[in-house]
Scaffold this motif. Structure first.
Motif, mmCIF file in Angstrom:
data_model
loop_
_atom_site.group_PDB
_atom_site.id
_atom_site.type_symbol
_atom_site.label_atom_id
_atom_site.label_comp_id
_atom_site.label_asym_id
_atom_site.label_seq_id
_atom_site.Cartn_x
_atom_site.Cartn_y
_atom_site.Cartn_z
ATOM 1 N N THR A 136 -5.423 5.279 4.790
ATOM 2 C CA THR A 136 -6.276 4.734 3.756
ATOM 3 C C THR A 136 -7.261 5.917 3.128
ATOM 4 N N GLN A 137 -7.880 6.426 3.907
ATOM 5 C CA GLN A 137 -8.707 7.772 4.025
ATOM 6 C C GLN A 137 -7.803 8.916 3.461
ATOM 7 N N TRP A 570 -19.283 -2.033 7.821
ATOM 8 C CA TRP A 570 -17.923 -2.415 8.260
ATOM 9 C C TRP A 570 -16.725 -2.039 6.974
ATOM 10 N N GLY A 571 -16.618 -0.835 6.826
ATOM 11 C CA GLY A 571 -15.408 -0.292 5.960
ATOM 12 C C GLY A 571 -15.165 0.766 6.266
ATOM 13 N N GLU A 572 -14.086 1.514 5.750
ATOM 14 C CA GLU A 572 -13.628 2.843 5.856
ATOM 15 C C GLU A 572 -14.498 3.785 5.464
ATOM 16 N N PRO A 573 -14.805 4.598 6.474
ATOM 17 C CA PRO A 573 -15.713 5.780 6.021
ATOM 18 C C PRO A 573 -15.385 6.620 5.009
ATOM 19 N N ILE A 574 -15.752 6.810 3.819
ATOM 20 C CA ILE A 574 -15.303 7.787 2.769
ATOM 21 C C ILE A 574 -15.398 9.093 3.165
ATOM 22 N N PRO A 575 -14.228 9.757 3.354
ATOM 23 C CA PRO A 575 -14.044 11.353 3.834
ATOM 24 C C PRO A 575 -14.548 12.332 3.099
ATOM 25 N N THR A 646 -18.993 3.319 2.155
ATOM 26 C CA THR A 646 -17.958 3.031 2.903
ATOM 27 C C THR A 646 -17.095 2.285 1.703
ATOM 28 N N MET A 647 -15.750 2.093 2.161
ATOM 29 C CA MET A 647 -14.903 1.579 0.936
ATOM 30 C C MET A 647 -14.855 0.146 0.948
ATOM 31 N N GLN A 649 -13.672 -4.026 0.507
ATOM 32 C CA GLN A 649 -12.676 -4.717 1.183
ATOM 33 C C GLN A 649 -10.975 -4.495 0.878
ATOM 34 N N TRP A 650 -11.147 -4.190 -0.492
ATOM 35 C CA TRP A 650 -9.675 -4.281 -1.396
ATOM 36 C C TRP A 650 -8.992 -2.971 -0.967
ATOM 37 N N ALA A 651 -9.436 -1.967 -0.361
ATOM 38 C CA ALA A 651 -8.827 -0.648 -0.016
ATOM 39 C C ALA A 651 -8.018 -0.999 0.847
ATOM 40 N N GLY A 652 -7.661 -1.234 1.799
ATOM 41 C CA GLY A 652 -6.710 -1.429 2.856
ATOM 42 C C GLY A 652 -5.488 -2.409 2.360
#
Length: 953
Positions: A136-137, A570-575, A646-647, A649-652
Motif C-alpha cells: 500500500t505504501q 491506526w493506519g498505514e504510515p505515509i512514507p 496515516t492513510m 481506511q480505504w487505502a488497503g
RNA sequence: GCCGGGAUGAUGGAAUGGUAGACAUAAGGGACUUAAAAUCCCUGGGCGCAAGCCGUGCGGGUUCGAGUCCCGCUCCCGGCACCA
C-alpha cells in the motif's frame, strides 16, 4: 433410521474438509480459473449479525457451483482492519488496536466458519499486516512519483468527534461524519491529497464498459463524479484583473447583469474595495456557518456589493456590478459566477432582493411539428403578437376554439400588433375576436414567447414572438365579433381545466409561466437581445458566444481530490520525510515497509497532529537523500522528520483483491503472470459502497494499469449488489434497539444448512428484507424431508420423477448463474414435495438431488453422499449433473380456453394436435359454450398457448 | 428539483404478453397425543349458499388477451442538489 441432527455432522465435515484441503486453490491447473470475491469485512467488535453472511453464503453457493462445473475457483477472505472503527473500539475498551483487531478477527472467523464456507484460508490477508501494507505504501510512492499525491493546505472536512480530517466520501449527504455522526467542520490544514480528479473522465466513461453492474450503482457514481460541460469565460474588472467564471449557459451571456464571487475567493482579499470593512464582516459571518446552515433549504440569499469594483460583460461591453455571496461555492468551478437573473432561479432571487436588472435573452421557442410543421415552399410571415389570458368575475378563463385542417385548435385570444401600441392592439383583438369591451389589465407576463409554424387558416408559415397579458373582465358587455361570424367559438373553463384544453404548445407554456410565482425561464430556447446571435438556438449559441468572447469550452466535476491523510494512529504510515527546512522527500522503496510503531497513547491528540508525532525516536530519523531524490536511513546522515499522518481506511481496500492472487510475494505486490491468470475478478459481491470503496478501487486500478501493474482497466466487470437484512421489527439491526439476531444462535437452533438455505430463500438477493426467524423452520423442514427420502431409494429410476428432476436441474443451474437464489431454493422444495408423494426414488435421481442441493447445504449432502452412496470423494468435488434436454420435452401441452379474453377453462392436448382439433376440443371439453351469447365471430388460436372465442356483444 | 429503483394476500415473495398469488411463514380447522412439541391432512385475495363477480398503487391507452408494453399521476426507497 437416525434422525437428521446437524450438530452431529456439520463440525465433523468442516474439520474433514479443512484436513483434506479440498478448497485450497492451486495457482495453475489444467482447468479454467474463476475468481469470486466478497467485499472483505471490517472486523468490528460487534461480531456478525444475520445480515452479514447473506453475501458470504451467496458467494459460497456460487463458488461451489462453479467448482462442480470444473473451474479452478478462487474464493478468498480477509480483513480490512485499519481505520477508525477498530481504533475507536480499542480506545473504548482500553486495549491496543492490534490486540483488538486480532481478537475481532478471531471472533469473525469463528462465526463465519460455523456456516461452513469454502474459503481458501491459506490466502487470508489482513491490511494491517506489514507484508501487506508495505505494498500500500509502495503504491502511494508510485502515485507521488507520478504527481498524483500532493500536499495541500486547503480547508478540508474536519470531524471534531473522530478528531481527524476526512474525505468528501466519508461524509453523509447531510454533512455529518459517516462514522460518528458529528457535524463536520471546515478546517484549513496540511494534508496529503490524491488527484483522483485526473481520472474523473475515465471513471465516468468507463462505466459504460460495465454492463453487468447494477444501474443504480453506476448512476450513483455518475452523480458523484458530477461532470458538467460548459465554458470558462473571463470578465475584466475596472481594477485591471480578469475574473474567470464557469457557466453551462454561455448562451445567456448577454443577460449577465452582475457577477458574484464566493466569499472565500482569493481575489476578494487583494482587491481595493471601498467598503472593505463591510465585506470582511460578511466573509467572517460566512466562515462561522457550517456547510449545513449555509445550504439550508429556503434560506434567503445574502451578499455584499463590492463598492468601487465593476466588471465588463465581455459580450456587450456593459459595466456590471460585482458581489460576494455565499450562494456561490468556492470549491466548484472557478469560485465565481456570472449572474443571469432572467434565466437562473438563484440569480433571479438574488437580483430581486438587491434590485439588480433582469434582462431576458432567451425566449421559449416552439417549432411546429407534423401537420403544422413549417412548409418549405410556403411564404413566411414575421409577426409581433400579443396574447391575452382573459379571466371573468367567476375566476374562469377564456379560450378560443376553431377548426383548422380538420383538427380542433384551442388556444388563448390574441393576434398581431402590426406596429401598434400594445394596449391598443390588446383592446382591438379582444373586441374583434370575442366582443368583450369592459376590462382591466392585471399584468404583462415578462417572458417573451416565440413560435414558428404553418397556419392552415392562412396557408402561410408564421414566425411569431410576443408577450402575454392577463386581464380581467369587469362586465359581460359584448359587441358583435368574429364569434357571430362563425369563425370560432368561445370556451370558458375553470383554472384547473385550462392545461388539458390548450393544444398550442407555446400557449401551454405561457399558461405555465402565468401560474408560476417566479417567471424564470431556465430551459433552452432561441436567443433575443443578444446582438448578432439573435435567433440562434441555445445549443448553437453556447459555443459561438464562448468563442466570440475568447472563452473556452470546459468541463467541471463535482468530484474532489481524495483527502488521503488522517491524524490518527491506526493506519498505514505515509512514507514521506521532511528535512529541517520542511522540504518533503519520498522514502526509498527499499525502506518499506515503514512500520507503524508501538505507542503508549494512541488516542487522537486533537491538535491536527497524529499520535505518531509524540514518538520522538520514530519521528526523528537520520538519513540521506539518494541521487533519485529518495530518502534512505543512514546513522551518519542528517536529521529528518517522518510524516506522522496515516492513510485512511480505504487505502488497503483499494487494491486488496490483487493480493489474494499472490499473497506471499515479497518482491512484487502481485506477480504479473498470476495477475493475467486471475484478474479481473469474475464476480464481486457486496453491499452499498457505490461512492466510496467502489470508486476508489476503480481509480486505483486504473492507476495500476497506467504503471503496468495490472493488465485491465476495470477490477470488477460483474458486480452483484447485496441487499441488507433488517431486524424482525423492520428497523436496522442495532444493539441500541436490542433487535440483533446473530448467526451463532440460528446455527445452534436450526443447523448451518437450514440457516444457509433460509438466507438464500429470504427474498431476491438485491432486496432489503426483514429477517424472520420463523422462516428458518421452513428450510429446516425441507432438509428433514430430504433426509427421510433416503429410505426410499431403489436401484431403478422412478419414471414419474424424470421430467421434474431434469427441469429442476436446469432451473437451479440457470438461477444460480443469475444470482436468483430464492427461486432456486423454491424449485428444490417443489421437487422434494413431488418426491415425497412417490413410493420410491432412483438411486441416481437421489444423487442428482443431493448434488444440486450441495452448494446450498454442503454438510447434509456430504453426509448422505458418504453414508448412503459410500462415495470416496467429496460431493463438492463431484461433477454437476447436466440436465437431459430430451427429458424435459412435454408430450402434452395445456391450452387455455378463453371467451373474449377471459379464461373459462383449459384443455390438455398431445403435442402436434392440429389447430382444428384443438378448437373442437376447446368447445367439447370445457364449459365455454355457456358463455356463447351468439355464434363466435372469430376463433383465435395462439400456438401452444390459448384458444380465444370472440363473441360479438 | 434532477436521476435511479420500486409498489402483487396477514408477511417474504412467484409469474417468456396467455389459468395472478408458485414456494415458504404466520393464521384457522382436523388427525395422532393424558398434554405439549414434532408430524400428517384440509382451508388459506375479497364478496357470494351457489352460478359467478371483482381483484397486482391510481387514471387512461395499445392488444383477441396486460402484474408484464405505452402515456399521465400518487406514494415509498436510494443517489445528487444554491454545483452556476
Amino acid at each position: 433410521m437416525q434422525d437428521y441432527n446437524p450438530k452431529d455432522i456439520e463440525k465433523k465435515w468442516q474439520d474433514i474438509w479443512a484436513q483434506n484441503g479440498i478448497y485450497t486453490t492451486k495457482d495453475t491447473t489444467d482447468k479454467k480459473n474463476f475468481y469470486i470475491l466478497d467485499m472483505f469485512p471490517y472486523p468490528s467488535g460487534e461480531g456478525l449479525h444475520v445480515g452479514h453472511p447473506r453475501g458470504y453464503i451467496a458467494t459460497d453457493v456460487y463458488s461451489r457451483f462453479k467448482r462442480m462445473h470444473g473451474f479452478n475457483v478462487l474464493h478468498p477472505m480477509g480483513w480490512d482492519a485499519f481505520g477508525l472503527p477498530a481504533e475507536n473500539f480499542a480506545i473504548k475498551n482500553k486495549v491496543h488496536p492490534r490486540e483488538a483487531v486480532d481478537r475481532n478477527v478471531a471472533r469473525f472467523k469463528e462465526q463465519l466458519s460455523l456456516i461452513g464456507p469454502d474459503y481458501d484460508w491459506s490466502r487470508e490477508i489482513d491490511t494491517t499486516d506489514p507484508n501487506f501494507y508495505k505494498w500500500t505504501q509502495w503504491m502511494f510512492l508510485k502515485m507521488y512519483e507520478k504527481g498524483l499525491a500532493y500536499q495541500s493546505h486547503e480547508p478540508i472536512n474536519w470531524c471534531p468527534g473522530c478528531q481527524t480530517g476526512l474525505a468528501n466520501e466519508d461524509l453523509e449527504s447531510d454533512g455529518t461524519c459517516e462514522r460518528c455522526g458529528s457535524v463536520v467542520e471546515k478546517k484549513p490544514m496540511r494534508q496529503w491529497v490524491l488527484k483522483i480528479t485526473d481520472y474523473a473522465d475515465r471513471l465516468l466513461v468507463d462505466l459504460n464498459t460495465l454492463p453487468k453492474w447494477p444501474e443504480g450503482v453506476k448512476e450513483a457514481q455518475r452523480n458523484w463524479i458530477g461532470k458538467s460541460e460548459g465554458s470558462e469565460i473571463a470578465f475584466a474588472l475596472n481594477t485591471g484583473e480578469n475574473v474567470k467564471v464557469f457557466t453551462t449557459r454561455a448562451d445567456t451571456l448577454f443577460g449577465a447583469t452582475y457577477i458574484v464571487f464566493a466569499p472565500e475567493h482569493p481575489l476578494v482579499q487583494t482587491l481595493d474595495i471601498e467598503n472593505r470593512d463591510e465585506v470582511n464582516t460578511y466573509i467572517a459571518q460566512v466562515a462561522e456557518k457550517t456547510e449545513i446552515d449555509r445550504t439550508a433549504e429556503g434560506k434567503e440569499k445574502t451578499g455584499v456589493k463590492l463598492e468601487g469594483i465593476v466588471a465588463i460583460n465581455p459580450a456587450n461591453k456593459e459595466e456590471i456590478p460585482v458581489y460576494i455571496a455565499d450562494y456561490v461555492l468556492a470549491h466548484y468551478g472557478t469560485g465565481a459566477v456570472m449572474a443571469v437573473p432572467a434565466h437562473d432561479e438563484r440569480d433571479f432571487e438574488f437580483a430581486k432582493k438587491y434590485e439588480l436588472p433582469i434582462k431576458e435573452v432567451v425566449s421559449y421557442y416552439y417549432e411546429g411539428a407534423e401537420d403544422n410543421a413549417p412548409k418549405e415552399d410556403a411564404e413566411t410571415l414575421h409577426r409581433e403578437v400579443i396574447d391575452i389570458i382573459i379571466e371573468n368575475e367567476k375566476g374562469e378563463f377564456l379560450l378560443i376554439k376553431e377548426t383548422a385542417n380538420n383538427t380542433e385548435k384551442i388556444h388563448f385570444v390574441g393576434g398581431g400588433t402590426e406596429g401598434e401600441n400594445e394596449i391598443e392592439a390588446l383592446e382591438k383583438e379582444l373586441r374583434e375576436e370575442t366582443g368583450y369591451t369592459d376590462f382591466e389589465i392585471i399584468e404583462k407576463i415578462p417572458n417573451l414567447v416565440s413560435a414558428f409554424a404553418f397556419r392552415h387558416t392562412k396557408l402561410k408559415n408564421q414566425k411569431i414572438h410576443g408577450y402575454f397579458f392577463h386581464i380581467k373582465l369587469k362586465s359581460e358587455n359584448r359587441v358583435a365579433s368574429e364569434v357571430e361570424e362563425g369563425r370560432h367559438s368561445l370556451l370558458w373553463a375553470p383554472k384547473e381545466k385550462i392545461k388539458d384544453l390548450i393544444n398550442w404548445p407555446h400557449h401551454a407554456y405561457a399558461w405555465e409561466m402565468f401560474l408560476k410565482k417566479d417567471r424564470v425561464f431556465t430551459d433552452f430556447g432561441i436567443l433575443i437581445n443578444s446582438g448578432e446571435f439573435n435567433g440562434l438556438t441555445s445549443e448553437e449559441a453556447k459555443q459561438k458566444i464562448t468563442e466570440f468572447v475568447g472563452g473556452e469550452m470546459k468541463s467541471t466535476y463535482r468530484l474532489k481530490d481524495w483527502v488521503f491523510s488522517r491524524q490518527r494512529y491506526w493506519g498505514e504510515p505515509i512514507p514521506m520525510v521532511f528535512d529541517a527546512d520542511g522540504n518533503v522527500y519520498p522514502v526509498d522503496a527499499s525502506e518499506l515497509p515503514i512500520l507503524l510503531p508501538n505507542v503508549d497513547s494512541y488516542e487522537p491528540t486533537g491538535t491536527g497532529e497524529s499520535p505518531l508525532a509524540t514518538i520522538d525516536d520514530w519521528v526523528n530519523v537520520r538519513g540521506k537523500i539518494t541521487d533519485q531524490g529518495t530518502f534512505v536511513q543512514d546513522a551518519s546522515g542528517q536529521m529528518f522528520r517522518r510524516e506522522t499522518n496515516t492513510m485512511p481506511q480505504w487505502a488497503g481496500s483499494s487494491w486488496y483483491y490483487l493480493r489474494y492472487v499472490d499473497p506471499k510475494n515479497n518482491q512484487y505486490a502481485i506477480d504479473s503472470t498470476k495477475e493475467k491468470d486471475w484478474l479481473p475478478v469474475d464476480v464481486y459481491v457486496g453491499g452499498d459502497h457505490a461512492t466510496r470503496h467502489l470508486i476508489y478501487a476503480r481509480f486505483w486500478h486504473k492507476f495500476l494499469y497506467d504503471i503496468d501493474v495490472v493488465s485491465g482497466l476495470e477490477p470488477f466487470p460483474r458486480l452483484e449488489f447485496l441487499g441488507f437484512i433488517l431486524a424482525e421489527d423492520g428497523r436496522k439491526m442495532s444493539k441500541r434497539w436490542k433487535n440483533v439476531i446473530n448467526p451463532d444462535d440460528m446455527v445452534n437452533r436450526f443447523g448451518a444448512d437450514a440457516f444457509r438455505l433460509y438466507e438464500m430463500f429470504i427474498g431476491p438477493f438485491e432486496n432489503t428484507v426483514p429477517w424472520n426467524t420463523d422462516g428458518v423452520v421452513g428450510t429446516r423442514r425441507f432438509l428433514e424431508k430430504v433426509w427421510k427420502q433416503k429410505e426410499k431409494i431403489k436401484d431403478e429410476e422412478n419414471q414419474n420423477l424424470e421430467m421434474i428432476l431434469h427441469k429442476t436441474i436446469k432451473k437451479i443451474s440457470d438461477d444460480i448463474e443469475a444470482f436468483k437464489f430464492n427461486t432456486a431454493v423454491s424449485h428444490m422444495m417443489i421437487l422434494v414435495n413431488e418426491i415425497t408423494k412417490e413410493e420410491y426414488i432412483g438411486k441416481n435421481q437421489y444423487a442428482s438431488l443431493l448434488q444440486i442441493l450441495a452448494p446450498f447445504a454442503p454438510h447434509i449432502t456430504e453426509e448422505i453422499w458418504y453414508t448412503v452412496f459410500g462415495e470416496k470423494d467429496s460431493i463438492h468435488l463431484s461433477v454437476w449433473p447436466e440436465y437431459d434436454a430430451s427429458k424435459i420435452i412435454e408430450s402434452t401441452i395445456k391450452i387455455v380456453v378463453q371467451v373474449n379474453g377471459k379464461v373459462r377453462g383449459t384443455i390438455e392436448v398431445p403435442i402436434g394436435t392440429s389447430e382444428d382439433e384443438i378448437k373442437k376440443r376447446a368447445v367439447s371439453e370445457t364449459k365455454v359454450e355457456q358463455y356463447f351469447t351468439s355464434e363466435p365471430e372469430k376463433v383465435l388460436y395462439i400456438p401452444n398457448r390459448a384458444v380465444n372465442f370472440i363473441i360479438k356483444n
